[in-house]
Design a protein around this motif. Structure first.
Motif, PDB file in Angstrom:
ATOM      1  N   GLU A  44       0.823  -1.208   0.000  1.00 29.84           N
ATOM      2  CA  GLU A  44       0.000   0.000   0.000  1.00 29.84           C
ATOM      3  C   GLU A  44       0.862   1.266   0.000  1.00 29.84           C
ATOM      4  OE1 GLU A  44      -3.975   1.835   0.831  1.00 29.84           O
ATOM      5  OE2 GLU A  44      -3.409  -0.186   0.241  1.00 29.84           O
ATOM      6  N   SER A  45       2.169   1.105   0.282  1.00 23.23           N
ATOM      7  CA  SER A  45       3.074   2.249   0.476  1.00 23.23           C
ATOM      8  C   SER A  45       2.541   3.180   1.565  1.00 23.23           C
ATOM      9  CB  SER A  45       3.286   3.025  -0.835  1.00 23.23           C
ATOM     10  OG  SER A  45       3.923   2.217  -1.782  1.00 23.23           O
ATOM     11  N   PHE A  46       2.045   2.558   2.637  1.00 23.30           N
ATOM     12  CA  PHE A  46       1.537   3.333   3.767  1.00 23.30           C
ATOM     13  C   PHE A  46       2.664   4.189   4.339  1.00 23.30           C
ATOM     14  CE2 PHE A  46       0.668   4.059   8.244  1.00 23.30           C
ATOM     15  CZ  PHE A  46      -0.628   4.540   8.200  1.00 23.30           C
ATOM     16  N   ASP A  47       2.367   5.454   4.598  1.00 23.50           N
ATOM     17  CA  ASP A  47       3.358   6.359   5.164  1.00 23.50           C
ATOM     18  C   ASP A  47       3.246   6.316   6.691  1.00 23.50           C
ATOM     19  OD1 ASP A  47       5.062   8.347   5.923  1.00 23.50           O
ATOM     20  OD2 ASP A  47       4.114   9.929   4.737  1.00 23.50           O
ATOM     21  N   PRO A  48       4.239   5.752   7.388  1.00 19.78           N
ATOM     22  CA  PRO A  48       4.135   5.598   8.840  1.00 19.78           C
ATOM     23  C   PRO A  48       4.540   6.843   9.634  1.00 19.78           C
ATOM     24  CG  PRO A  48       6.163   4.604   8.072  1.00 19.78           C
ATOM     25  CD  PRO A  48       5.448   5.116   6.849  1.00 19.78           C
ATOM     26  N   LYS A  49       4.981   7.898   8.939  1.00 19.12           N
ATOM     27  CA  LYS A  49       5.520   9.059   9.644  1.00 19.12           C
ATOM     28  C   LYS A  49       4.411   9.952  10.210  1.00 19.12           C
ATOM     29  CE  LYS A  49       7.924  10.912   6.351  1.00 19.12           C
ATOM     30  NZ  LYS A  49       7.622  10.137   5.172  1.00 19.12           N
ATOM     31  N   LEU A  50       4.576  10.317  11.466  1.00 22.22           N
ATOM     32  CA  LEU A  50       3.711  11.331  12.070  1.00 22.22           C
ATOM     33  C   LEU A  50       4.209  12.704  11.649  1.00 22.22           C
ATOM     34  CD1 LEU A  50       3.288  10.125  15.764  1.00 22.22           C
ATOM     35  CD2 LEU A  50       1.499  10.300  14.053  1.00 22.22           C
ATOM     36  N   VAL A  51       3.289  13.580  11.274  1.00 20.18           N
ATOM     37  CA  VAL A  51       3.635  14.954  10.915  1.00 20.18           C
ATOM     38  C   VAL A  51       2.723  15.879  11.703  1.00 20.18           C
ATOM     39  CG1 VAL A  51       3.709  16.669   9.071  1.00 20.18           C
ATOM     40  CG2 VAL A  51       4.377  14.300   8.591  1.00 20.18           C
ATOM     41  N   PHE A  52       3.308  16.740  12.510  1.00 18.20           N
ATOM     42  CA  PHE A  52       2.557  17.753  13.234  1.00 18.20           C
ATOM     43  C   PHE A  52       3.156  19.111  12.892  1.00 18.20           C
ATOM     44  CE2 PHE A  52       2.212  14.206  16.518  1.00 18.20           C
ATOM     45  CZ  PHE A  52       1.000  13.769  16.026  1.00 18.20           C
ATOM     46  N   ASN A  53       2.318  20.016  12.394  1.00 19.54           N
ATOM     47  CA  ASN A  53       2.752  21.374  12.073  1.00 19.54           C
ATOM     48  C   ASN A  53       1.528  22.289  12.110  1.00 19.54           C
ATOM     49  OD1 ASN A  53       1.417  20.908   9.597  1.00 19.54           O
ATOM     50  ND2 ASN A  53       3.305  20.106   8.680  1.00 19.54           N
ATOM     51  N   GLU A  54       1.621  23.442  11.495  1.00 15.41           N
ATOM     52  CA  GLU A  54       0.492  24.377  11.512  1.00 15.41           C
ATOM     53  C   GLU A  54      -0.721  23.835  10.760  1.00 15.41           C
ATOM     54  OE1 GLU A  54       0.144  27.233  13.258  1.00 15.41           O
ATOM     55  OE2 GLU A  54       2.019  26.573  14.167  1.00 15.41           O
ATOM     56  N   GLN A  55      -0.471  23.019   9.732  1.00 12.89           N
ATOM     57  CA  GLN A  55      -1.572  22.458   8.942  1.00 12.89           C
ATOM     58  C   GLN A  55      -2.093  21.142   9.529  1.00 12.89           C
ATOM     59  OE1 GLN A  55       1.407  23.562   7.295  1.00 12.89           O
ATOM     60  NE2 GLN A  55       0.343  25.521   7.131  1.00 12.89           N
ATOM     61  N   LYS A  56      -1.223  20.363  10.155  1.00 14.94           N
ATOM     62  CA  LYS A  56      -1.601  19.053  10.708  1.00 14.94           C
ATOM     63  C   LYS A  56      -1.361  19.069  12.207  1.00 14.94           C
ATOM     64  CE  LYS A  56      -1.192  15.801   6.960  1.00 14.94           C
ATOM     65  NZ  LYS A  56      -1.828  14.542   7.157  1.00 14.94           N
ATOM     66  N   ARG A  57      -2.427  19.227  12.951  1.00 17.26           N
ATOM     67  CA  ARG A  57      -2.314  19.269  14.407  1.00 17.26           C
ATOM     68  C   ARG A  57      -2.640  17.898  14.990  1.00 17.26           C
ATOM     69  NH1 ARG A  57      -2.420  24.684  16.288  1.00 17.26           N
ATOM     70  NH2 ARG A  57      -2.754  26.139  14.580  1.00 17.26           N
ATOM     71  N   ARG A  58      -1.960  17.579  16.067  1.00 22.83           N
ATOM     72  CA  ARG A  58      -2.159  16.268  16.683  1.00 22.83           C
ATOM     73  C   ARG A  58      -3.614  16.070  17.108  1.00 22.83           C
ATOM     74  NH1 ARG A  58       0.820  13.542  21.927  1.00 22.83           N
ATOM     75  NH2 ARG A  58      -0.075  11.500  21.566  1.00 22.83           N
ATOM     76  N   ARG A  59      -4.238  17.092  17.613  1.00 26.83           N
ATOM     77  CA  ARG A  59      -5.619  16.961  18.084  1.00 26.83           C
ATOM     78  C   ARG A  59      -6.611  16.678  16.953  1.00 26.83           C
ATOM     79  NH1 ARG A  59      -4.879  22.765  19.286  1.00 26.83           N
ATOM     80  NH2 ARG A  59      -5.827  23.953  17.610  1.00 26.83           N
ATOM     81  N   ASP A  60      -6.166  16.857  15.692  1.00 29.64           N
ATOM     82  CA  ASP A  60      -7.040  16.619  14.539  1.00 29.64           C
ATOM     83  C   ASP A  60      -6.747  15.293  13.830  1.00 29.64           C
ATOM     84  OD1 ASP A  60      -8.273  19.076  14.960  1.00 29.64           O
ATOM     85  OD2 ASP A  60      -6.823  20.132  13.695  1.00 29.64           O
ATOM     86  N   MET A  61      -5.861  14.464  14.411  1.00 31.87           N
ATOM     87  CA  MET A  61      -5.506  13.200  13.752  1.00 31.87           C
ATOM     88  C   MET A  61      -6.731  12.344  13.460  1.00 31.87           C
ATOM     89  SD  MET A  61      -2.019  11.962  15.673  1.00 31.87           S
ATOM     90  CE  MET A  61      -2.261  10.287  15.164  1.00 31.87           C
ATOM     91  N   HIS A  62      -7.720  12.369  14.334  1.00 29.03           N
ATOM     92  CA  HIS A  62      -8.892  11.499  14.186  1.00 29.03           C
ATOM     93  C   HIS A  62      -9.793  11.913  13.018  1.00 29.03           C
ATOM     94  CE1 HIS A  62     -10.574  14.881  16.393  1.00 29.03           C
ATOM     95  NE2 HIS A  62     -11.797  14.422  16.154  1.00 29.03           N
ATOM     96  N   ILE A  63      -9.537  13.073  12.435  1.00 36.71           N
ATOM     97  CA  ILE A  63     -10.323  13.494  11.272  1.00 36.71           C
ATOM     98  C   ILE A  63      -9.436  13.767  10.057  1.00 36.71           C
ATOM     99  CG2 ILE A  63     -12.317  14.387  12.558  1.00 36.71           C
ATOM    100  CD1 ILE A  63     -11.058  17.203  12.277  1.00 36.71           C
ATOM    101  N   ASP A  64      -8.182  13.339  10.109  1.00 38.15           N
ATOM    102  CA  ASP A  64      -7.268  13.517   8.973  1.00 38.15           C
ATOM    103  C   ASP A  64      -7.866  12.813   7.756  1.00 38.15           C
ATOM    104  OD1 ASP A  64      -5.239  13.375   7.073  1.00 38.15           O
ATOM    105  OD2 ASP A  64      -3.665  13.055   8.544  1.00 38.15           O
ATOM    106  N   PRO A  65      -8.205  13.545   6.679  1.00 39.80           N
ATOM    107  CA  PRO A  65      -8.862  12.921   5.528  1.00 39.80           C
ATOM    108  C   PRO A  65      -8.014  11.856   4.838  1.00 39.80           C
ATOM    109  CG  PRO A  65      -8.275  15.217   5.060  1.00 39.80           C
ATOM    110  CD  PRO A  65      -8.029  14.990   6.513  1.00 39.80           C
ATOM    111  N   GLU A  66      -6.700  11.989   4.922  1.00 40.45           N
ATOM    112  CA  GLU A  66      -5.809  11.000   4.310  1.00 40.45           C
ATOM    113  C   GLU A  66      -5.984   9.613   4.937  1.00 40.45           C
ATOM    114  OE1 GLU A  66      -1.001  10.122   4.209  1.00 40.45           O
ATOM    115  OE2 GLU A  66      -1.692  12.167   4.601  1.00 40.45           O
ATOM    116  N   LEU A  67      -6.373   9.573   6.200  1.00 37.06           N
ATOM    117  CA  LEU A  67      -6.486   8.310   6.933  1.00 37.06           C
ATOM    118  C   LEU A  67      -7.907   7.767   6.987  1.00 37.06           C
ATOM    119  CD1 LEU A  67      -4.092   9.152   9.894  1.00 37.06           C
ATOM    120  CD2 LEU A  67      -3.569   7.879   7.810  1.00 37.06           C
TER     121      LEU A  67
END
Length: 195
Positions: A44-67
């Motif tokens: 699947e070429s799943f990307d295992p890297k966590l990315v947290f920045n101004e666009q990707k906040r940790r508190r929003d991981m549960h609604i990340d559209p990519e996932l």
């Protein structure tokens, strides 16, 4: 019984892949098995890297559209089967990255102010099939069962999954490692389980 198989090994000639094939074969012959989905993280070429920045906040991981497709798989599944090798006493980094990204707050669990959070994946069951070069008792005696503690307590029970079964096979690179018997054991298990 709806089963999601999460396969984590980069080589389709591996023993782990043979365990995957026997799992599928058993489920195909099981009258209680209704549907099976397979997620091959390397394929699947799943990307295992966590990315947290101004666009990707940790508190929003549960609604990340990519996932979202992966979250839907976990919600759909009644049984989750992890198939992976043991490297350095633990599952591969690829699988740990999948866990880091998918088992997020407000999706897999919810903080409730108590010692342990509310698990949001209740009612599911997990089977872990792992193999390693070292002897079968190595993780128990030398590593204080760290692999099982990680998968059962730190992950599954934390998110509300209490039914966890392990097949942890050691000595798998030996000529007399009884690989055929162990593959057959996996086939028979998945052919006969009912939930």
């Amino acid at each position: 019984m709806k089963t999601l198989i999460i396969f984590t090994h980069p080589n389709h000639q591996s023993l782990s892949y043979a365990f995957l094939q026997q799992t599928i074969r058993g489920l195909e012959e099981n009258p209680h098995s209704s549907e099976v989905q397979i997620l091959d993280l390397y394929e699947e070429s799943f990307d295992p890297k966590l990315v947290f920045n101004e666009q990707k906040r940790r508190r929003d991981m549960h609604i990340d559209p990519e996932l979202e497709p992966y979250r839907q798989q976990l919600l759909w599944a009644e049984k989750i089967v992890f198939i992976y090798p043991i490297w350095w006493g633990r599952p591969p980094a690829m699988l740990l990255g999948y866990i880091d990204r998918l088992f997020a707050s407000n999706f897999a669990y919810r903080d409730n102010g108590k010692l342990l959070p509310e698990g949001l994946l209740k009612g599911k069951s997990v089977v872990c099939i792992s193999s390693m070069k070292g002897p079968a008792l190595y993780p128990f005696y030398w590593l204080h069962n760290a692999h099982k503690v990680l998968m059962k307590r730190a992950l599954c029970q934390f998110v509300g999954i209490n039914k966890v079964k392990f097949f942890e096979f050691g000595g798998m690179e030996k000529k007399d490692g009884k690989q055929r018997q162990k593959l057959n054991r996996i086939y028979r298990y998945f052919k006969s389980i009912s939930a």
